[in-house]
Scaffold this motif. Sequence first.
Motif, PDB file in Angstrom:
ATOM      1  N   LEU A   1       0.611  -1.481  -0.103  1.00  0.00           N
ATOM      2  CA  LEU A   1       0.290  -0.321  -0.231  1.00  0.00           C
ATOM      3  C   LEU A   1       0.920   1.017   0.231  1.00  0.00           C
ATOM      4  O   LEU A   1       0.728   2.468  -0.567  1.00  0.00           O
ATOM      5  N   GLN A   2       1.976   1.508   0.719  1.00  0.00           N
ATOM      6  CA  GLN A   2       2.872   2.499   1.277  1.00  0.00           C
ATOM      7  C   GLN A   2       3.822   2.720  -0.454  1.00  0.00           C
ATOM      8  O   GLN A   2       3.482   3.686  -1.376  1.00  0.00           O
ATOM      9  N   MET A   3       3.874   1.666  -1.258  1.00  0.00           N
ATOM     10  CA  MET A   3       4.251   1.812  -2.542  1.00  0.00           C
ATOM     11  C   MET A   3       3.135   1.896  -3.730  1.00  0.00           C
ATOM     12  O   MET A   3       3.369   2.932  -4.349  1.00  0.00           O
ATOM     13  N   MET A   4       2.118   1.500  -3.488  1.00  0.00           N
ATOM     14  CA  MET A   4       0.623   2.032  -4.490  1.00  0.00           C
ATOM     15  C   MET A   4       1.151   3.777  -4.148  1.00  0.00           C
ATOM     16  O   MET A   4       0.239   4.062  -4.678  1.00  0.00           O
ATOM     17  N   ALA A   5       1.087   3.886  -2.849  1.00  0.00           N
ATOM     18  CA  ALA A   5       0.676   5.139  -2.763  1.00  0.00           C
ATOM     19  C   ALA A   5       2.003   6.361  -3.569  1.00  0.00           C
ATOM     20  O   ALA A   5       1.446   7.420  -4.079  1.00  0.00           O
ATOM     21  N   ILE A   6       2.846   5.944  -2.714  1.00  0.00           N
ATOM     22  CA  ILE A   6       3.930   6.998  -3.773  1.00  0.00           C
ATOM     23  C   ILE A   6       3.597   7.132  -4.896  1.00  0.00           C
ATOM     24  O   ILE A   6       4.811   7.798  -5.947  1.00  0.00           O
ATOM     25  N   LEU A   7       3.929   5.662  -5.616  1.00  0.00           N
ATOM     26  CA  LEU A   7       3.498   5.593  -7.161  1.00  0.00           C
ATOM     27  C   LEU A   7       2.192   6.226  -7.677  1.00  0.00           C
ATOM     28  O   LEU A   7       2.635   6.294  -9.399  1.00  0.00           O
ATOM     29  N   GLU A   8       1.669   6.185  -6.725  1.00  0.00           N
ATOM     30  CA  GLU A   8       0.430   6.717  -7.073  1.00  0.00           C
ATOM     31  C   GLU A   8      -0.466   5.969  -7.803  1.00  0.00           C
ATOM     32  O   GLU A   8      -1.410   5.867  -9.148  1.00  0.00           O
ATOM     33  N   LEU A   9      -0.356   4.122  -7.453  1.00  0.00           N
ATOM     34  CA  LEU A   9      -0.740   3.451  -8.321  1.00  0.00           C
ATOM     35  C   LEU A   9      -2.253   2.892  -7.959  1.00  0.00           C
ATOM     36  O   LEU A   9      -2.038   2.193  -6.505  1.00  0.00           O
ATOM     37  N   ASP A  10      -3.138   2.601  -8.630  1.00  0.00           N
ATOM     38  CA  ASP A  10      -4.641   2.832  -7.726  1.00  0.00           C
ATOM     39  C   ASP A  10      -4.903   1.104  -7.394  1.00  0.00           C
ATOM     40  O   ASP A  10      -3.907   0.600  -8.313  1.00  0.00           O
ATOM     41  N   ALA A  11      -5.485   0.502  -6.853  1.00  0.00           N
ATOM     42  CA  ALA A  11      -5.250  -0.930  -6.755  1.00  0.00           C
ATOM     43  C   ALA A  11      -6.289  -1.710  -8.511  1.00  0.00           C
ATOM     44  O   ALA A  11      -5.195  -2.321  -9.131  1.00  0.00           O
ATOM     45  N   ASP A  12      -7.145  -0.616  -9.041  1.00  0.00           N
ATOM     46  CA  ASP A  12      -7.205  -1.464 -10.355  1.00  0.00           C
ATOM     47  C   ASP A  12      -6.481  -1.384 -11.675  1.00  0.00           C
ATOM     48  O   ASP A  12      -6.260  -2.385 -12.093  1.00  0.00           O
ATOM     49  N   ARG A  13      -5.655  -0.047 -11.451  1.00  0.00           N
ATOM     50  CA  ARG A  13      -4.454   0.016 -12.779  1.00  0.00           C
ATOM     51  C   ARG A  13      -3.802  -1.291 -12.422  1.00  0.00           C
ATOM     52  O   ARG A  13      -3.496  -1.964 -12.825  1.00  0.00           O
ATOM     53  N   LEU A  14      -3.021  -1.553 -11.177  1.00  0.00           N
ATOM     54  CA  LEU A  14      -2.648  -2.364 -10.843  1.00  0.00           C
ATOM     55  C   LEU A  14      -2.880  -3.472 -10.804  1.00  0.00           C
ATOM     56  O   LEU A  14      -2.023  -4.791 -11.404  1.00  0.00           O
ATOM     57  N   ALA A  15      -4.099  -3.917 -10.484  1.00  0.00           N
ATOM     58  CA  ALA A  15      -5.054  -5.583 -10.571  1.00  0.00           C
ATOM     59  C   ALA A  15      -4.813  -6.020 -12.516  1.00  0.00           C
ATOM     60  O   ALA A  15      -4.383  -6.852 -12.914  1.00  0.00           O
ATOM     61  N   MET A  16      -5.123  -4.997 -13.038  1.00  0.00           N
ATOM     62  CA  MET A  16      -5.173  -4.951 -14.895  1.00  0.00           C
ATOM     63  C   MET A  16      -3.923  -5.701 -15.433  1.00  0.00           C
ATOM     64  O   MET A  16      -3.339  -6.038 -15.799  1.00  0.00           O
ATOM     65  N   GLU A  17      -2.343  -4.651 -15.021  1.00  0.00           N
ATOM     66  CA  GLU A  17      -1.096  -4.897 -14.577  1.00  0.00           C
ATOM     67  C   GLU A  17      -1.281  -5.971 -15.154  1.00  0.00           C
ATOM     68  O   GLU A  17      -0.688  -6.483 -15.886  1.00  0.00           O
ATOM     69  N   VAL A  18      -1.230  -6.648 -13.686  1.00  0.00           N
ATOM     70  CA  VAL A  18      -1.394  -7.794 -13.230  1.00  0.00           C
ATOM     71  C   VAL A  18      -1.428  -9.094 -14.189  1.00  0.00           C
ATOM     72  O   VAL A  18      -1.563 -10.112 -14.658  1.00  0.00           O
ATOM     73  N   ARG A  19      -3.367  -8.942 -14.171  1.00  0.00           N
ATOM     74  CA  ARG A  19      -4.114  -9.749 -15.592  1.00  0.00           C
ATOM     75  C   ARG A  19      -3.374  -9.501 -16.322  1.00  0.00           C
ATOM     76  O   ARG A  19      -2.685 -10.324 -17.335  1.00  0.00           O
ATOM     77  N   MET A  20      -2.935  -8.954 -16.866  1.00  0.00           N
ATOM     78  CA  MET A  20      -2.755  -8.300 -18.703  1.00  0.00           C
ATOM     79  C   MET A  20      -1.325  -9.003 -18.892  1.00  0.00           C
ATOM     80  O   MET A  20      -0.594 -10.124 -19.782  1.00  0.00           O
ATOM     81  N   ASP A  21       0.114  -9.261 -17.685  1.00  0.00           N
ATOM     82  CA  ASP A  21       1.250  -9.537 -17.329  1.00  0.00           C
ATOM     83  C   ASP A  21       0.818 -11.222 -17.433  1.00  0.00           C
ATOM     84  O   ASP A  21       1.507 -12.282 -18.302  1.00  0.00           O
ATOM     85  N   VAL A  22       0.299 -12.089 -16.685  1.00  0.00           N
ATOM     86  CA  VAL A  22      -0.232 -13.251 -16.729  1.00  0.00           C
ATOM     87  C   VAL A  22      -0.382 -13.924 -17.987  1.00  0.00           C
ATOM     88  O   VAL A  22      -0.283 -14.592 -18.049  1.00  0.00           O
ATOM     89  N   SER A  23      -1.380 -12.826 -18.353  1.00  0.00           N
ATOM     90  CA  SER A  23      -2.126 -13.639 -19.937  1.00  0.00           C
ATOM     91  C   SER A  23      -0.979 -13.810 -21.072  1.00  0.00           C
ATOM     92  O   SER A  23      -1.052 -14.977 -21.613  1.00  0.00           O
ATOM     93  N   VAL A  24      -0.038 -12.770 -20.831  1.00  0.00           N
ATOM     94  CA  VAL A  24       0.785 -13.322 -21.925  1.00  0.00           C
ATOM     95  C   VAL A  24       1.964 -13.995 -21.529  1.00  0.00           C
ATOM     96  O   VAL A  24       1.965 -14.492 -22.228  1.00  0.00           O
ATOM     97  N   SER A  25       1.850 -13.909 -20.515  1.00  0.00           N
ATOM     98  CA  SER A  25       2.835 -14.317 -20.404  1.00  0.00           C
ATOM     99  C   SER A  25       2.467 -16.232 -19.849  1.00  0.00           C
ATOM    100  O   SER A  25       3.599 -17.197 -20.391  1.00  0.00           O
ATOM    101  N   ALA A  26       1.180 -16.344 -19.711  1.00  0.00           N
ATOM    102  CA  ALA A  26       0.975 -18.032 -20.328  1.00  0.00           C
ATOM    103  C   ALA A  26       0.398 -18.529 -21.330  1.00  0.00           C
ATOM    104  O   ALA A  26       0.300 -19.375 -22.114  1.00  0.00           O
ATOM    105  N   ARG A  27       1.032 -17.522 -22.408  1.00  0.00           N
ATOM    106  CA  ARG A  27       0.130 -17.782 -23.598  1.00  0.00           C
ATOM    107  C   ARG A  27       1.976 -18.685 -24.746  1.00  0.00           C
ATOM    108  O   ARG A  27       2.519 -19.198 -24.039  1.00  0.00           O
TER     109      ARG A  27
END
Length: 82
Positions: free
Chosen positions: A56-82
């Motif tokens: 949560l500290q890193m997210m606040a410092i980096l101005e990274l909201d939970a929705d954006r973080l979740a989207m980036e994680v899902r995109m990276d996992v789906s790309v690497s799963a191919r």
Amino acid sequence: MRIKPKYRRALGTAIRKTRKSHDLTQEELSELVGLSPRWIQKIESGQSNPNWFNLLQMMAILELDADRLAMEVRMDVSVSAR
């Protein structure tokens, strides 16, 4: 917090990418969060799980909201799963 390895790597990638977009070094982020640079490196490489407080500290410092973080994680996992 226990995260599966594929999600842990994707989380680390998202944090690293966002940190770099803010022109912060691992050392600078570590000072702001209160962790060692080595710990930041382990989180970004997917070797370690951040605890909720540090995440949560890193997210606040980096101005990274939970929705954006979740989207980036899902995109990276789906790309690497191919």
